[in-house]
Design a protein around this motif. Structure first.
Motif, short mmCIF file in Angstrom:
data_model
loop_
_atom_site.label_atom_id
_atom_site.label_comp_id
_atom_site.label_asym_id
_atom_site.label_seq_id
_atom_site.Cartn_x
_atom_site.Cartn_y
_atom_site.Cartn_z
N UNK A 130 2.10 -8.05 -12.25
CA UNK A 130 2.40 -9.47 -12.03
C UNK A 130 1.52 -10.36 -12.91
N UNK A 131 2.01 -11.54 -13.20
CA UNK A 131 1.21 -12.54 -13.90
C UNK A 131 0.16 -13.09 -12.95
N UNK A 132 -0.91 -13.62 -13.51
CA UNK A 132 -1.99 -14.15 -12.68
C UNK A 132 -1.46 -15.21 -11.71
N UNK A 133 -0.55 -16.07 -12.19
CA UNK A 133 -0.04 -17.13 -11.32
C UNK A 133 0.85 -16.59 -10.20
N UNK A 134 1.29 -15.35 -10.32
CA UNK A 134 2.09 -14.74 -9.25
C UNK A 134 1.22 -14.07 -8.18
N UNK A 135 -0.05 -13.90 -8.48
CA UNK A 135 -0.92 -13.16 -7.58
C UNK A 135 -1.21 -13.90 -6.28
N UNK A 136 -1.11 -15.23 -6.28
CA UNK A 136 -1.33 -15.97 -5.04
C UNK A 136 -0.26 -15.63 -4.01
N UNK A 137 0.99 -15.50 -4.46
CA UNK A 137 2.05 -15.09 -3.53
C UNK A 137 1.82 -13.67 -3.03
N UNK A 138 1.41 -12.78 -3.93
CA UNK A 138 1.10 -11.40 -3.51
C UNK A 138 0.00 -11.41 -2.46
N UNK A 139 -1.06 -12.17 -2.73
CA UNK A 139 -2.18 -12.26 -1.78
C UNK A 139 -1.73 -12.75 -0.43
N UNK A 140 -0.89 -13.79 -0.41
CA UNK A 140 -0.43 -14.37 0.85
C UNK A 140 0.41 -13.36 1.63
N UNK A 141 1.27 -12.65 0.94
CA UNK A 141 2.10 -11.63 1.63
C UNK A 141 1.22 -10.54 2.23
N UNK A 142 0.24 -10.07 1.46
CA UNK A 142 -0.63 -9.02 1.97
C UNK A 142 -1.42 -9.50 3.18
N UNK A 143 -1.99 -10.68 3.07
CA UNK A 143 -2.87 -11.17 4.13
C UNK A 143 -2.12 -11.49 5.41
N UNK A 144 -0.89 -11.96 5.30
CA UNK A 144 -0.17 -12.43 6.49
C UNK A 144 0.86 -11.44 7.02
N UNK A 145 1.37 -10.52 6.18
CA UNK A 145 2.48 -9.68 6.61
C UNK A 145 2.27 -8.18 6.42
N UNK A 146 1.32 -7.77 5.57
CA UNK A 146 1.22 -6.35 5.23
C UNK A 146 -0.02 -5.70 5.81
N UNK A 147 -1.18 -6.28 5.60
CA UNK A 147 -2.44 -5.66 6.02
C UNK A 147 -2.75 -6.09 7.46
N UNK A 148 -2.79 -5.16 8.41
CA UNK A 148 -3.08 -5.54 9.80
C UNK A 148 -4.41 -6.27 9.93
N UNK A 149 -4.46 -7.18 10.88
CA UNK A 149 -5.70 -7.94 11.08
C UNK A 149 -6.87 -7.02 11.41
N UNK A 150 -6.59 -5.94 12.14
CA UNK A 150 -7.67 -5.01 12.48
C UNK A 150 -8.25 -4.36 11.23
N UNK A 151 -7.41 -4.09 10.23
CA UNK A 151 -7.89 -3.51 8.99
C UNK A 151 -8.71 -4.54 8.21
N UNK A 152 -8.23 -5.79 8.18
CA UNK A 152 -8.98 -6.82 7.48
C UNK A 152 -10.34 -7.04 8.12
N UNK A 153 -10.39 -7.02 9.45
CA UNK A 153 -11.67 -7.19 10.14
C UNK A 153 -12.61 -6.05 9.82
N UNK A 154 -12.09 -4.82 9.83
CA UNK A 154 -12.91 -3.66 9.51
C UNK A 154 -13.51 -3.78 8.11
#
Length: 253
Positions: A130-154
């Motif tokens: 992805x282009x750098x400007x596309x990475x914000x959308x990737x980040x948002x998808x991962x943080x809100x829909x892909x990576x469980x909150x328990x994993x992020x906390x860990x």
């Protein structure tokens, strides 16, 4: 700094046993084998008051099962051990991306094996780089829909270092000439040559991962136990008890 004659051999306090696991990188198969080996060793060894299970970081990326491995780290480890999970540089890069560092995100995808982690979560929405400007959308998808909150906390609450008795546990290493209690985060997660080539003694024996070796790298001032599990099929555990050391190595079936 201590001299060899006043400090070595390093040891743990009595009635403590520590099992120290090197870089895993998504190799759930190897960790499962190794945990069985650890439980078997502990069962047949003499009784001690405290048993530590210390992980030196780099749980994710490159190997195939990062998601399931984090599930195990959070909910599936043996209950009769005090678990100390340390932070690796791969966790550092991933969390920095989740926190908004898009350059770190590109590095994670392109250089650090982040695509294997995405695949383990079933995330198939990326095609190509992805282009750098596309990475914000990737980040948002991962943080809100892909990576469980328990994993992020860990991932956000991992310790950088730990010490027991004469041993200091850390992912990458330490900066020579700097007190162990004053080491900065970048060095503990990323340092290589300045640490690896240093011939002198530290305040404690350093146990580390991060730098791959074919067999455990045993030196007078440090022991490295990263055997490159994601590619070699070998995952190392260093067993420490008083002045004794032993290695358990899980291998691909």
């Amino acid at each position: 700094m201590f001299s060899p004659s006043t400090f070595f051999p390093p040891c743990l306090p009595q009635n403590i046993r520590a099992y120290v696991v090197g870089d895993i990188h998504g190799r759930l198969d190897l960790l499962t084998i190794l945990l069985n080996d650890i439980s078997r060793h502990n069962f047949f060894a003499r009784e001690v008051e405290r048993r530590f299970l210390i992980f030196l970081g780099d749980y994710i990326d490159r190997g195939p099962d990062s998601k399931s491995l984090l599930d195990l780290m959070i909910n599936g480890l043996p209950p009769d051990f005090q678990v100390i999970p340390l932070k690796g540089n791969h966790e550092d890069v991933f969390v920095r991306f989740l926190d908004g560092d898009l350059v770190a995100g590109l590095q994670w995808l392109v250089r650090f094996g982040g695509r294997a982690t995405l695949q383990s979560y079933g995330a198939q929405f990326l095609r190509g780089v992805p282009l750098l400007e596309e990475m914000e959308e990737v980040r948002h998808i991962l943080q809100t829909r892909v990576i469980p909150k328990s994993h992020q906390k860990f991932l956000r609450t991992l310790e950088r270092t730990h010490q027991i008795g004469d041993y200091f546990f850390v992912h990458a290493g330490v900066r020579p000439g700097v007190r162990l209690d004053q080491q900065n985060e970048e060095d503990t997660l990323w340092i290589r040559d300045d640490f690896l080539r240093y011939p002198g003694y530290f305040e404690k024996m350093i146990i580390h991962g991060h730098t791959i070796s074919r067999m455990p790298d045993i030196r007078a001032n440090r022991i490295g136990i990263d055997l490159g599990a994601f590619s070699s099929g070998n995952l190392c555990c260093l067993v420490l008890e008083e002045e004794n050391r032993k290695f358990l190595i899980a291998q691909s079936l």
